[in-house]
Motif scaffolding. Sequence first.
Motif, PDB file in Angstrom:
ATOM      1  N   UNK A  17      20.552  19.444  48.697  1.00  0.00           N
ATOM      2  CA  UNK A  17      21.217  20.468  47.888  1.00  0.00           C
ATOM      3  C   UNK A  17      20.196  21.537  47.514  1.00  0.00           C
ATOM      4  N   UNK A  18      20.641  22.789  47.535  1.00  0.00           N
ATOM      5  CA  UNK A  18      19.780  23.907  47.136  1.00  0.00           C
ATOM      6  C   UNK A  18      20.544  24.765  46.135  1.00  0.00           C
ATOM      7  N   UNK A  19      19.934  25.074  45.005  1.00  0.00           N
ATOM      8  CA  UNK A  19      20.503  26.060  44.078  1.00  0.00           C
ATOM      9  C   UNK A  19      19.967  27.429  44.497  1.00  0.00           C
ATOM     10  N   UNK A  20      20.839  28.261  45.036  1.00  0.00           N
ATOM     11  CA  UNK A  20      20.349  29.508  45.644  1.00  0.00           C
ATOM     12  C   UNK A  20      20.354  30.694  44.679  1.00  0.00           C
ATOM     13  N   UNK A  21      20.652  30.443  43.410  1.00  0.00           N
ATOM     14  CA  UNK A  21      20.647  31.528  42.433  1.00  0.00           C
ATOM     15  C   UNK A  21      19.222  31.737  41.925  1.00  0.00           C
ATOM     16  N   UNK A  22      18.770  33.000  41.943  1.00  0.00           N
ATOM     17  CA  UNK A  22      17.419  33.298  41.452  1.00  0.00           C
ATOM     18  C   UNK A  22      16.642  34.109  42.461  1.00  0.00           C
ATOM     19  N   UNK A  23      15.433  34.483  42.092  1.00  0.00           N
ATOM     20  CA  UNK A  23      14.630  35.367  42.939  1.00  0.00           C
ATOM     21  C   UNK A  23      13.565  34.621  43.736  1.00  0.00           C
ATOM     22  N   UNK A  24      13.277  33.378  43.350  1.00  0.00           N
ATOM     23  CA  UNK A  24      12.229  32.635  44.052  1.00  0.00           C
ATOM     24  C   UNK A  24      12.742  31.220  44.326  1.00  0.00           C
TER      25      UNK A  24
END
Length: 234
Positions: A17-24
């Motif tokens: 699982x990847x949380x793709x919200x954000x800049x880095x």
Amino acid sequence: MRDPKPTYPYTQETTWRIDTVGTDVRQVFEYDLISQFMQGYPSKVHILPRPLESTGAVVYSGSLYFQGAESRTVIRYELNTETVKAEKEIPGAGYHGQFPYSWGGYTDIDLAVDEAGLWVIYSTDEAKGAIVLSKLNPENLELEQTWETNIRKQSVANAFIICGTLYTVSSYTSADATVNFAYDTGTGISKTLTIPFKNRYKYSSMIDYNPLEKKLFAWDNLNMVTYDIKLSKM
């Protein structure tokens, strides 16, 4: 994500699982068992050597394939050894909001897996925003073959590939959405469809096919959902 072609030490139950919200965005959460995934307790957290962008990542044959942030580069990261095995610029591909799906989210470059292997869905200035589809070599990410469709990428909410055919979804919010187009790479012909597709939680930001389980995996408004697929001759 689950690997439709799992390699040791992973199984078809291993989930990422990847949380793709954000800049880095660099964290990839790994769960050995479905029960750990359901409870939210990762067995391991990978820190990627460079940030990713978009919800288009896939796991295939022991590697995570993802788009590097603010680039048209696709990266192959081998999960077991935690090393980058290949990088490839997708020629002319739009990125960082040039040709996303209708909901946005920098979804310009979307990776996909089907029975035939690894694909990338994108668009270019040359294609004037229409969906371009390329078959990738999973080892070195070389483009093996490319097709240009007549489906506008920004007019559809998402896309996935089953048996060499690209399918698109009409809306990311509607409970009465449809799988609305199909493009067959074998014939080069696209057709209109009206297969019902429910966005159960009203905001689907990722839809991917898993050819081992014959299911669609989706991220819908913080809910991780699957759809069973029944296949027949078209």
